[in-house]
Design an enzyme around this catalytic site. Structure first.
Site, PDB file in Angstrom:
ATOM      1  CE  LYS A  30      -3.826  -2.324   2.314  1.00 49.15           C
ATOM      2  NZ  LYS A  30      -4.900  -2.213   3.321  1.00 49.15           N
TER       3      LYS A  30
ATOM      4  CE1 TYR B 157      -9.212  -3.243   0.338  1.00 49.50           C
ATOM      5  CE2 TYR B 157      -8.531  -1.193  -0.702  1.00 49.50           C
ATOM      6  CZ  TYR B 157      -8.224  -2.321   0.037  1.00 49.50           C
ATOM      7  OH  TYR B 157      -6.940  -2.526   0.486  1.00 49.50           O
TER       8      TYR B 157
ATOM      9  CG  PHE C 183     -13.474   1.568   7.078  1.00 49.72           C
ATOM     10  CD1 PHE C 183     -12.925   0.960   5.957  1.00 49.72           C
ATOM     11  CD2 PHE C 183     -14.110   0.756   8.021  1.00 49.72           C
ATOM     12  CE1 PHE C 183     -13.004  -0.406   5.749  1.00 49.72           C
ATOM     13  CE2 PHE C 183     -14.205  -0.625   7.827  1.00 49.72           C
ATOM     14  CZ  PHE C 183     -13.650  -1.204   6.678  1.00 49.72           C
TER      15      PHE C 183
ATOM     16  NE  ARG D 128      -6.267 -12.749   5.077  1.00 43.53           N
ATOM     17  CZ  ARG D 128      -7.076 -11.710   5.104  1.00 43.53           C
ATOM     18  NH1 ARG D 128      -6.930 -10.716   4.227  1.00 43.53           N
ATOM     19  NH2 ARG D 128      -8.031 -11.611   6.004  1.00 43.53           N
TER      20      ARG D 128
ATOM     21  CB  THR E 183      -7.555  -5.912   9.549  1.00 46.82           C
ATOM     22  OG1 THR E 183      -7.960  -7.054   8.808  1.00 46.82           O
ATOM     23  CG2 THR E 183      -7.872  -4.653   8.784  1.00 46.82           C
TER      24      THR E 183
ATOM     25  CG  ASN F 188      -3.809  -2.393   6.790  1.00 45.35           C
ATOM     26  OD1 ASN F 188      -3.684  -1.966   5.643  1.00 45.35           O
ATOM     27  ND2 ASN F 188      -4.751  -3.248   7.122  1.00 45.35           N
TER      28      ASN F 188
ATOM     29  CG  HIS G 263      -5.429  -6.282   0.023  1.00 46.02           C
ATOM     30  ND1 HIS G 263      -6.580  -6.424   0.754  1.00 46.02           N
ATOM     31  CD2 HIS G 263      -5.595  -7.027  -1.105  1.00 46.02           C
ATOM     32  CE1 HIS G 263      -7.412  -7.221   0.088  1.00 46.02           C
ATOM     33  NE2 HIS G 263      -6.834  -7.594  -1.046  1.00 46.02           N
TER      34      HIS G 263
ATOM     35  CD  GLU H 210      -8.548  -9.396  -3.521  1.00 45.95           C
ATOM     36  OE1 GLU H 210      -7.448  -9.887  -3.217  1.00 45.95           O
ATOM     37  OE2 GLU H 210      -9.402  -9.061  -2.674  1.00 45.95           O
TER      38      GLU H 210
HETATM   39  P1  CMP Z   1      -7.260  -4.759   3.752  1.00 40.62           P
HETATM   40  O1  CMP Z   1      -6.767  -6.067   4.195  1.00 40.62           O
HETATM   41  O2  CMP Z   1      -6.683  -4.152   2.510  1.00 40.62           O
HETATM   42  O3  CMP Z   1      -8.850  -4.862   3.588  1.00 40.62           O
HETATM   43  C1  CMP Z   1      -9.726  -3.781   3.793  1.00 40.62           C
HETATM   44  C2  CMP Z   1      -9.028  -2.559   4.282  1.00 40.62           C
HETATM   45  O4  CMP Z   1      -9.872  -1.593   4.892  1.00 40.62           O
HETATM   46  C3  CMP Z   1      -8.063  -2.930   5.401  1.00 40.62           C
HETATM   47  O5  CMP Z   1      -7.005  -3.688   4.923  1.00 40.62           O
HETATM   48  C4  CMP Z   1      -7.729  -1.557   5.947  1.00 40.62           C
HETATM   49  O6  CMP Z   1      -6.803  -0.868   5.108  1.00 40.62           O
HETATM   50  C5  CMP Z   1      -9.086  -0.870   5.827  1.00 40.62           C
HETATM   51  N1  CMP Z   1      -9.817  -0.875   7.122  1.00 40.62           N
HETATM   52  C6  CMP Z   1     -10.339  -1.948   7.760  1.00 40.62           C
HETATM   53  N2  CMP Z   1     -10.935  -1.572   8.916  1.00 40.62           N
HETATM   54  C7  CMP Z   1     -10.786  -0.220   8.984  1.00 40.62           C
HETATM   55  C8  CMP Z   1     -11.195   0.762   9.920  1.00 40.62           C
HETATM   56  N3  CMP Z   1     -11.889   0.438  11.016  1.00 40.62           N
HETATM   57  N4  CMP Z   1     -10.867   2.054   9.680  1.00 40.62           N
HETATM   58  C9  CMP Z   1     -10.184   2.390   8.568  1.00 40.62           C
HETATM   59  N5  CMP Z   1      -9.778   1.502   7.629  1.00 40.62           N
HETATM   60  C10 CMP Z   1     -10.072   0.218   7.842  1.00 40.62           C
END
Ligand code: CMP
Length: 135
Positions: free
Chosen positions: A10, A50, A58, A86, A92, A113, A116, A127
């Protein structure tokens, strides 16, 4: 049996120059990077990636973040690659992710984070097709 999974580094990891260290972990584990490219995602593509989160509070923050800079997308192959990757990226929320995982070691917040990865074979297919046009 060998599986393929989709992994995305990311914008926060690209900005923080963690790309090499993240890729290194997958290689050190014995996984094979079979496809890889860098791009800046359009909002349209980000919303498609997404789409399951479209109704979450969010969602806009997530799309703003993921389109804010370049990402690196990869197809990673290996035995049980979906669950192994994973496990390697961790939970997450980086505050809950175990130390030794990518998010646990380098992350501190969401949505930034770092990585992904697909959560199932169905997501991996979808994907990979979205970014590479074929599975
Ligand atoms: P990812 O594994 O890419 O899948 C969905 C993404 O949404 C996750 O990682 C985070 O980047 C984002 N995400 C999930 N929960 C939250 C949250 N509570 N607030 C903001 N972003 C979130």
């Amino acid at each position: 049996m060998k599986e393929r999974t989709f992994v995305m580094i990311k914008p926060d990891a690209v900005k923080r120059k963690l790309m090499g260290r993240i890729i290194q972990r997958f290689e050190d584990k014995g996984l094979e990077i079979v496809k890889m490219r860098m791009l800046k995602m359009s909002r349209e593509l980000a919303e498609k990636l997404y789409e399951e989160h479209r109704n979450k509070d969010f969602f806009k923050e997530l799309v703003d973040f993921i389109t804010s800079d370049r990402v690196v997308v990869m197809v990673i192959e290996g035995e049980k690659a979906i669950s192994v990757v994973r496990k390697m990226i961790g939970k997450t929320n980086p505050l809950e992710a175990d130390m030794g995982t990518i998010r646990g070691d380098f992350g501190y917040s969401t949505p930034d984070n770092l990585v992904h990865a697909s959560d199932s074979e169905k997501s991996a297919k979808r994907e990979i097709q979205l970014f590479f046009g074929e599975y």
